[in-house]
Design a protein around this motif. Structure first.
Motif, PDB file in Angstrom:
ATOM      1  N   ASP A 187       0.830  -1.199   0.000  1.00 56.83           N
ATOM      2  CA  ASP A 187       0.000   0.000   0.000  1.00 56.83           C
ATOM      3  C   ASP A 187       0.866   1.251   0.000  1.00 56.83           C
ATOM      4  OD1 ASP A 187      -2.831  -1.014   0.248  1.00 56.83           O
ATOM      5  OD2 ASP A 187      -1.899  -2.039   1.960  1.00 56.83           O
ATOM      6  N   LEU A 188       2.007   1.182   0.696  1.00 58.12           N
ATOM      7  CA  LEU A 188       2.918   2.330   0.740  1.00 58.12           C
ATOM      8  C   LEU A 188       4.352   1.829   0.826  1.00 58.12           C
ATOM      9  CD1 LEU A 188       3.022   5.489   0.868  1.00 58.12           C
ATOM     10  CD2 LEU A 188       3.286   5.222   3.345  1.00 58.12           C
ATOM     11  N   GLN A 216      -2.861  -2.297   6.579  1.00 50.74           N
ATOM     12  CA  GLN A 216      -2.194  -1.832   5.370  1.00 50.74           C
ATOM     13  C   GLN A 216      -0.789  -2.443   5.302  1.00 50.74           C
ATOM     14  OE1 GLN A 216      -3.468   0.997   3.127  1.00 50.74           O
ATOM     15  NE2 GLN A 216      -5.356   0.199   4.022  1.00 50.74           N
ATOM     16  N   LYS A 217      -0.312  -2.708   4.093  1.00 52.52           N
ATOM     17  CA  LYS A 217       1.013  -3.291   3.908  1.00 52.52           C
ATOM     18  C   LYS A 217       2.014  -2.196   3.553  1.00 52.52           C
ATOM     19  CE  LYS A 217       3.652  -6.750   1.305  1.00 52.52           C
ATOM     20  NZ  LYS A 217       3.612  -7.781   0.235  1.00 52.52           N
ATOM     21  N   ALA A 252       3.577  -0.423  -5.845  1.00 53.58           N
ATOM     22  CA  ALA A 252       2.833   0.001  -4.655  1.00 53.58           C
ATOM     23  C   ALA A 252       1.682   0.922  -5.052  1.00 53.58           C
ATOM     24  CB  ALA A 252       3.759   0.726  -3.687  1.00 53.58           C
ATOM     25  N   LYS A 253       0.668   0.973  -4.211  1.00 53.95           N
ATOM     26  CA  LYS A 253      -0.405   1.941  -4.457  1.00 53.95           C
ATOM     27  C   LYS A 253       0.157   3.358  -4.427  1.00 53.95           C
ATOM     28  CE  LYS A 253      -3.543   2.716  -1.255  1.00 53.95           C
ATOM     29  NZ  LYS A 253      -4.737   2.572  -0.399  1.00 53.95           N
ATOM     30  N   LEU A 315      -4.121   7.471   3.782  1.00 62.08           N
ATOM     31  CA  LEU A 315      -3.821   6.256   3.039  1.00 62.08           C
ATOM     32  C   LEU A 315      -5.015   5.313   2.863  1.00 62.08           C
ATOM     33  CD1 LEU A 315      -1.493   4.890   1.562  1.00 62.08           C
ATOM     34  CD2 LEU A 315      -0.922   3.707   3.695  1.00 62.08           C
ATOM     35  N   PRO A 316      -5.814   5.040   3.899  1.00 64.87           N
ATOM     36  CA  PRO A 316      -6.927   4.104   3.691  1.00 64.87           C
ATOM     37  C   PRO A 316      -7.946   4.589   2.663  1.00 64.87           C
ATOM     38  CG  PRO A 316      -6.467   4.349   6.030  1.00 64.87           C
ATOM     39  CD  PRO A 316      -5.688   5.420   5.330  1.00 64.87           C
ATOM     40  N   THR A 319      -7.804   5.692  -3.195  1.00 66.16           N
ATOM     41  CA  THR A 319      -8.207   4.591  -4.066  1.00 66.16           C
ATOM     42  C   THR A 319      -7.135   4.334  -5.121  1.00 66.16           C
ATOM     43  OG1 THR A 319      -9.324   6.013  -5.661  1.00 66.16           O
ATOM     44  CG2 THR A 319     -10.619   5.239  -3.766  1.00 66.16           C
ATOM     45  N   PRO A 320      -7.057   3.104  -5.620  1.00 66.25           N
ATOM     46  CA  PRO A 320      -6.108   2.832  -6.708  1.00 66.25           C
ATOM     47  C   PRO A 320      -6.348   3.722  -7.922  1.00 66.25           C
ATOM     48  CG  PRO A 320      -6.904   0.779  -5.756  1.00 66.25           C
ATOM     49  CD  PRO A 320      -7.720   1.874  -5.145  1.00 66.25           C
TER      50      PRO A 320
END
Length: 364
Positions: A187-188, A216-217, A252-253, A315-316, A319-320
């Motif tokens: 995710d980050l 989150q990863k 990563a996102k 971050l949450p 959206t992609p």
């Protein structure tokens, strides 16, 4: 024109964040007809961790980490039209500065190229007898890779004739969009070596938000973090060679930039990671710093955050789809305005103007 360029390393980015900058600038100068010889010491295990082979656009001379070898390398500065000594070479920097400037022939252009100007200025201000203070009397121009007006003013107060920022940029041949790789999925992602004036900011902007967002990863790359306790959702992958940076950035996102404390405080100092990420079309989140808008549009081409709480809240909900749009806009901006070809065009103008001035002075 021939340039003798004394820096940390062109061949290795290991403990050497300036490698991408040197490669981009020198490759672009070579395309304009400059013949560059880059001199780098064999220290800090950099030669054991090379990212590239010696390129065809630059001669590279690797010398032993001894004063005798340093003197042999600087003796060759006499053959150059332009002699460049950078900051942060990593071996006997003061001796290297004096030897390189001393070996330059009459009429040659003498350049100090500072790749960490805020830290250099702090060091020189604290040392009344610092060698750079006296060297500025014979240096014709100070170039920096960031810092903007505060750094220019700082160098002028120390006695520099001229100080001109030449900012980091993108080399599209090196950093560009590629397919994502599952091993870098997150995710980050943050990539940066562990340094004393960065660690507290990594804690604030990366590790604290990771602890707050267990779902989150997070992915951490860079040298020196192996013995640092990390939250369970942070994967550590160690040193990431340049050849993997594109895949790291696009997988990563979002990717995070964290400036070192001195650079964040002064501002106007986009590190190479900013343009690497944007050049790959990644969604970049950065700690906020003065001057960011000169390079990327906050909120449209980059997302600035004031602290870790900002990031944890952001971050949450990122959206992609929005992340891809931000990355697309950033890529378009840097290709249009922030390439090393553009930076080299500026350096070429500076060098030619000053060489003409030097020729007139010598003739007189």
């Amino acid at each position: 024109m021939k340039i003798a360029f004394y820096g940390s390393s062109l061949l290795s980015s290991y403990w050497n964040g300036a490698a991408t900058y040197y490669r981009g600038i020198i490759r672009a100068l070579a395309a304009r007809g400059y013949r560059v010889t880059f001199y780098e010491p064999d220290v800090w295990d950099r030669q054991k961790n090379r990212d590239i082979d010696p390129p065809d656009w630059c001669e590279v001379v690797v010398y032993e980490g001894t004063l005798e070898a340093l003197r042999r390398a600087t003796d060759r500065a006499h053959d150059a039209d332009i002699v460049v000594k950078t900051s942060g070479v990593g071996f006997e920097d003061d001796a290297l500065l004096g030897a390189a400037l001393g070996a330059a022939r009459p009429g040659a252009l003498k350049v100090f190229w500072d790749v960490d100007a805020p830290a250099t200025l702090a060091e020189v201000r604290a040392g009344p007898d610092h060698p750079l203070r006296f060297a500025l009397e014979e240096i014709h121009v100070v170039l920096t890779y960031g810092g903007g007006p505060p750094v220019v003013e700082g160098y002028r107060k120390l006695g520099a004739r001229e100080c001109i920022p030449i900012y980091n940029a993108l080399d599209p041949q090196t950093h560009h969009p590629v397919p994502p790789e599952p091993r870098f999925a997150a995710d980050l992602t943050f990539l940066g070596n562990r340094l004393p004036d960065r660690e507290a900011r990594v804690e604030q902007f990366f590790l604290d938000p990771a602890a707050r967002l267990p779902g989150q990863k997070f992915l951490l790359g860079g040298s020196g973090w192996g013995d640092r306790p990390l939250p369970p959702n942070v994967g550590y992958i160690g040193h990431v060679p340049t050849r993997d940076h594109n895949a790291l950035n696009v997988s990563a996102k979002a990717v995070l930039n964290i400036n070192r404390e001195s650079m964040a405080e002064i501002g106007f100092s986009p590190p190479t990671r900013v343009f690497e990420a944007a050049g790959a079309g990644a969604c970049l989140i950065t700690d906020a710093w003065p001057g960011l808008g000169l390079f990327l549009d906050p909120g449209e081409e980059v997302i600035p955050v004031r602290d870790g709480q900002d990031l944890a809240e952001l971050l949450p909900g990122l959206t992609p789809e929005r992340a891809r749009e931000i990355g697309r806009k950033a890529l378009h901006r840097v290709l249009a305005e922030h390439t090393y070809d553009r930076r080299a065009e500026e350096v070429d103008r500076i060098f030619r103007r000053l060489i003409d001035t030097r020729a007139a002075e010598v003739a007189a």
